[in-house]
Design an enzyme around this catalytic site. Sequence first.
Site, PDB file in Angstrom:
ATOM      1  N   SER A 187      60.325  52.311  34.323  1.00 59.16           N
ATOM      2  CA  SER A 187      59.938  53.664  34.712  1.00 59.16           C
ATOM      3  C   SER A 187      61.123  54.603  34.839  1.00 59.16           C
ATOM      4  O   SER A 187      61.854  54.805  33.892  1.00 59.16           O
ATOM      5  CB  SER A 187      59.130  53.610  35.998  1.00 59.16           C
ATOM      6  OG  SER A 187      58.599  54.873  36.263  1.00 59.16           O
ATOM      7  N   HIS A 188      61.335  55.144  36.046  1.00 62.74           N
ATOM      8  CA  HIS A 188      62.375  56.149  36.231  1.00 62.74           C
ATOM      9  C   HIS A 188      63.754  55.533  36.427  1.00 62.74           C
ATOM     10  O   HIS A 188      64.739  56.264  36.569  1.00 62.74           O
ATOM     11  CB  HIS A 188      62.025  57.010  37.447  1.00 62.74           C
ATOM     12  CG  HIS A 188      61.775  56.169  38.655  1.00 62.74           C
ATOM     13  ND1 HIS A 188      60.622  55.457  38.836  1.00 62.74           N
ATOM     14  CD2 HIS A 188      62.551  55.880  39.717  1.00 62.74           C
ATOM     15  CE1 HIS A 188      60.688  54.783  39.971  1.00 62.74           C
ATOM     16  NE2 HIS A 188      61.855  55.021  40.529  1.00 62.74           N
ATOM     17  N   ASP A 352      59.088  61.283  33.329  1.00 66.95           N
ATOM     18  CA  ASP A 352      60.045  60.196  33.558  1.00 66.95           C
ATOM     19  C   ASP A 352      60.088  59.201  32.401  1.00 66.95           C
ATOM     20  O   ASP A 352      59.486  59.421  31.351  1.00 66.95           O
ATOM     21  CB  ASP A 352      59.734  59.475  34.874  1.00 66.95           C
ATOM     22  CG  ASP A 352      58.485  58.614  34.786  1.00 66.95           C
ATOM     23  OD1 ASP A 352      57.588  58.967  34.007  1.00 66.95           O
ATOM     24  OD2 ASP A 352      58.405  57.583  35.487  1.00 66.95           O
ATOM     25  N   ASP A 354      58.697  56.360  31.576  1.00 63.56           N
ATOM     26  CA  ASP A 354      57.478  55.862  30.945  1.00 63.56           C
ATOM     27  C   ASP A 354      56.352  56.885  30.921  1.00 63.56           C
ATOM     28  O   ASP A 354      55.210  56.549  30.605  1.00 63.56           O
ATOM     29  CB  ASP A 354      57.012  54.573  31.628  1.00 63.56           C
ATOM     30  CG  ASP A 354      56.713  54.767  33.109  1.00 63.56           C
ATOM     31  OD1 ASP A 354      57.329  55.659  33.734  1.00 63.56           O
ATOM     32  OD2 ASP A 354      55.851  54.041  33.644  1.00 63.56           O
ATOM     33  N   ASP A 356      54.737  58.624  33.242  1.00 65.67           N
ATOM     34  CA  ASP A 356      53.663  58.750  34.241  1.00 65.67           C
ATOM     35  C   ASP A 356      54.007  59.741  35.350  1.00 65.67           C
ATOM     36  O   ASP A 356      53.145  60.139  36.121  1.00 65.67           O
ATOM     37  CB  ASP A 356      53.233  57.383  34.802  1.00 65.67           C
ATOM     38  CG  ASP A 356      54.362  56.594  35.421  1.00 65.67           C
ATOM     39  OD1 ASP A 356      55.519  57.058  35.384  1.00 65.67           O
ATOM     40  OD2 ASP A 356      54.091  55.488  35.946  1.00 65.67           O
ATOM     41  N   ARG A 357      55.268  60.138  35.454  1.00 67.67           N
ATOM     42  CA  ARG A 357      55.639  61.124  36.484  1.00 67.67           C
ATOM     43  C   ARG A 357      55.763  62.516  35.882  1.00 67.67           C
ATOM     44  O   ARG A 357      55.957  62.665  34.682  1.00 67.67           O
ATOM     45  CB  ARG A 357      56.986  60.766  37.117  1.00 67.67           C
ATOM     46  CG  ARG A 357      56.965  59.471  37.859  1.00 67.67           C
ATOM     47  CD  ARG A 357      58.274  59.256  38.574  1.00 67.67           C
ATOM     48  NE  ARG A 357      58.180  58.028  39.348  1.00 67.67           N
ATOM     49  CZ  ARG A 357      58.861  57.771  40.448  1.00 67.67           C
ATOM     50  NH1 ARG A 357      59.737  58.651  40.895  1.00 67.67           N
ATOM     51  NH2 ARG A 357      58.698  56.649  41.093  1.00 67.67           N
ATOM     52  N   LYS A 452      48.972  57.175  36.856  1.00 61.31           N
ATOM     53  CA  LYS A 452      49.370  58.565  36.972  1.00 61.31           C
ATOM     54  C   LYS A 452      49.794  59.037  35.590  1.00 61.31           C
ATOM     55  O   LYS A 452      50.136  58.231  34.733  1.00 61.31           O
ATOM     56  CB  LYS A 452      50.461  58.738  38.019  1.00 61.31           C
ATOM     57  CG  LYS A 452      51.697  57.882  37.842  1.00 61.31           C
ATOM     58  CD  LYS A 452      52.600  58.061  39.055  1.00 61.31           C
ATOM     59  CE  LYS A 452      53.928  57.336  38.890  1.00 61.31           C
ATOM     60  NZ  LYS A 452      53.922  56.000  39.494  1.00 61.31           N
TER      61      LYS A 452
HETATM   62  C1  VG1 Z   1      58.117  54.493  43.836  1.00 59.30           C
HETATM   63  C2  VG1 Z   1      57.306  55.619  44.428  1.00 59.30           C
HETATM   64  C3  VG1 Z   1      55.833  55.310  44.312  1.00 59.30           C
HETATM   65  C4  VG1 Z   1      55.490  55.051  42.836  1.00 59.30           C
HETATM   66  C5  VG1 Z   1      56.361  53.944  42.307  1.00 59.30           C
HETATM   67  C6  VG1 Z   1      56.157  53.683  40.837  1.00 59.30           C
HETATM   68  O1  VG1 Z   1      57.894  53.313  44.576  1.00 59.30           O
HETATM   69  O2  VG1 Z   1      57.664  55.848  45.758  1.00 59.30           O
HETATM   70  O3  VG1 Z   1      55.096  56.383  44.837  1.00 59.30           O
HETATM   71  O4  VG1 Z   1      54.140  54.688  42.710  1.00 59.30           O
HETATM   72  O5  VG1 Z   1      57.738  54.274  42.492  1.00 59.30           O
HETATM   73  O6  VG1 Z   1      56.381  54.824  40.076  1.00 59.30           O
HETATM   74  P1  VG1 Z   1      58.931  52.801  45.698  1.00 59.30           P
HETATM   75  O7  VG1 Z   1      58.357  51.488  46.151  1.00 59.30           O
HETATM   76  O8  VG1 Z   1      60.257  52.695  45.045  1.00 59.30           O
HETATM   77  O9  VG1 Z   1      58.934  53.835  46.760  1.00 59.30           O
HETATM   78  V1  VG1 Z   1      56.947  54.673  38.493  1.00 59.30           V
HETATM   79  O10 VG1 Z   1      57.012  56.131  37.817  1.00 59.30           O
HETATM   80  O11 VG1 Z   1      58.255  53.783  38.728  1.00 59.30           O
HETATM   81  O12 VG1 Z   1      55.809  53.611  37.698  1.00 59.30           O
HETATM   82 CO    CO Z   2      57.105  56.023  35.795  1.00 62.27          CO
END
Ligand code: VG1
Ligand code: CO
Length: 629
Positions: A187-188, A352, A354, A356-357, A452
Site C-alpha cells: 500500500s502506502h 496511494d 495500491d 485505495d487511498r 476503499k
Molecule cells: C493504516 C490506517 C488504516 C488503514 C490501513 C490500511 O493502518 O490507519 O485506517 O485501513 O492503514 O490502509 P494502521 O494499522 O497502520 O494504522 V492501506 O492504504 O495500507 O491498505
Molecule cells: Co492503500
Amino acid sequence: MAVLSSLSLSLVISQTSLTTTTTNSSSLLSLSSLLLPKSRFPLRSFSISGRSSSSPVVAMASSTSTVPDSQGIKITSVPTKPIEGQKTGTSGLRKKVKLFMEDNYLGNWVQALFNSLPPEDFKNGVLVLGGDGRYFNHEASQIIIKIAAGNGVGKILVGRDGIMSTPAVSAVIRKRKANGGFIMSASHNPGGPEYDWGIKFNYSSGQPAPESITDKIYGNTLSISEIKVADIPDVDLSRVGVTEYGNFVIEVIDPVSDYLELMESVFDFGLIKSLLSRSDFRFKFDAMHAVTGAYAKPIFVDSLGASPDSITNGVPLEDFGHGHPDPNLTYAKDLVDIMYGEGGPDFGAASDGDGDRNMILGKGFFITPSDSVAIIAANAQAAIPYFKNGSKGLARSMPTSCALDRVAEKLKLLFFEVPTGWKFFGNLMDDEKLSICGEESFGTGSDHIREKDGIWAVLAWLSIIAYRNKDKRSGEKLVSVGDVAKEHWAVYGRNFFSRYDYEECESEGANKMVGHLRDILSKSNSGDKYGDYVLQFADDFTYTDPVDGSVAAKQGVRFVFTDGSRIIFRLSGTGSAGATVRIYIEQFEPDVSKHDLDAQIALKPLIDLALSVSKLKEFTGREKPTVIT
Ligand code: VG1
Ligand code: CO
C-alpha cells in the site's frame, strides 16, 4: 518457538486430471530452484493489446491458446519449514522486500493460505491476482501463479504486468464471481530493494479476509511443511490473453476496463465531463508513480476529458520514483505546494501505492478525510446516480472524526463505528446496512466494492463540484471545494481533527506507553478532570460485529470528554519495522465564527493533553511526530 513439523519428504500430490509425480528428496528444497523458467511445456500466449504497463488500454477481448502436447501438469511438493513472524496486520502481511525474497518466505505464506481455506473455496475455482507495480511483483506473480496451480485452482485472472489496484481487484472479484484474489502491495509503504513488500488476500465478496481467516493463515505458517508448486513455465504477463496448462488457465486481463465500467455505472460521467472540460476549472491528479498511474489517463483524460497535463507522476514505477506513495500533506508535498501556490488549480487529488487511498484538495484548501466522507455522504443522493435512492447506512472507523455521525443523524440513517481497517465494513455492506464509509487515514468508499477506493473518492468529489456548478455560465464564480466544506460546517458544525504519527519507534517503549495508558484507563472514572476537559469515559475500544457476532478487542485506547472531544491512541498494524504510534485528536466546534481557525491551533490544548497523559516523550524518546495530518 515455531513448531517444525515432520520433514519427511517424498510427497505425492495427486489430483484428478493432473499428472502425478513423486519427488524423492531428503533435503529441504527452496522454491527458487523450482521457479526458474521452464521450457518443457511450450507456451503460446496470444497477444491482444501488446501494450506496455505505462500505456494501458481499456477493454480488450481475449483469445485462447492451449498447450497441445500437454496431458496435464506436474505438481511438485517442495519441503519447507515454518518461518516466524508471518502474522497479518491491519491490511495483509507487510515486511521488508528482502525478507519476502528469501527462500520460501512468500511461498510459505501463500501455501499457508491455501491450507487455511476450505478446498471448495479454491479447487477448480477462479482467483484474481493484481498488484501496485512495486519491486518484486514480477517474481512474486510467478510464484503465486505456480502455487495456485499446484493447489488445484482452476483459473487465475492476472492484471497485465501484474498491475491492478486494490479497488480494481475487489471489483474484478465481484464482477467475474471469483472465489477471491491476491493483491501484491504494501500500500502506502515505500517500495524498492530497500523497502517494503506486502500481500493481501480478499475473498469472494471482494472483501479483505477477516481475522478468522488471517489468524488461521498465521497458525498454518507455524506448522507448514510443504509447498505445492506446479511445474509450469513463467507466464508472459505483458499481453492480454489466455494460456492453458492442463486444466489450469491463466487469463491476463486489462487492469482498467472492468473497473472503468463500474465507475461509469456509479457516476454520471457526462456531468463530470462537463466540469473537467470547462476552461475556468483546473484539475490536477498526482498518481505518485503508483498504481493509479495506470488508471488516471484512461479514466480522467480519455473518458472524462481532463487535459493530459493534469496528471502528474502518472507512470507506475517499482520504487515509486523514490517516493513514499502516501497521499497526505507530508508525502504528497509537491501537489500540496501546487494547490497552495499562486494561481493554483481548483481541484487537486492524489492516491496511494495500491490506489485505495485518496487526498482531496481545493485551491489552498485541504479536505480532511474525516470531513471528506461526511461531505460525500451529505451530497451523494443529489450528485451521484448510484445513491439516487439515498444511502442505507453510514460508517466510520473508530478514530475517524464524528463529522459523519452528524450526517447520519440528520439524514436518519443507520450508523456504525468499527475498528481501524476496511475489513470491518464488508459484513455491514453484505447485510445491506451500509452504503458510504470512511477512515481518517485517507480511505473513503462505498458498497460498490468491498475496499476503499481512491479514484471513486475523486470522482465523488468531482461529481459534487460538477453538480453544484452545472448551471454556472463561463465567467461566473464557481462553487469551490472550500465553499462546499465551509457550507457543510455551517450546517453540521466543524469537527477539528488531526493525527500525529511517530513512525518506527522502539517497540519496547511504545508497548510500555500503551501499558501505561491501559493502566490509566483501569483507574479512570467518568467526571475525572483533565485540565479543562471532563472525562465522559475512557476505554480500549471493543467491537462486536452486528452481523456475525465476532468480537475485536483492544482496538485503541480512547479518552472521550463531555464536550465530544476525543483523544485516541493506537499502534499501527501496517508498519514493517519497529512500532508506529498514532495519536488522533478531535474537537467539535459549533460556532461558525471559529471554523476558519487552523486545526493545529484549535487542537493545541488537546494535543498537549494527549502528550502529557501518555508520557509519549518519556516512553519513546520522540520530541516530534514524523507525520502530522
Ligand atoms: C493504516 C490506517 C488504516 C488503514 C490501513 C490500511 O493502518 O490507519 O485506517 O485501513 O492503514 O490502509 P494502521 O494499522 O497502520 O494504522 V492501506 O492504504 O495500507 O491498505
Ligand atoms: Co492503500
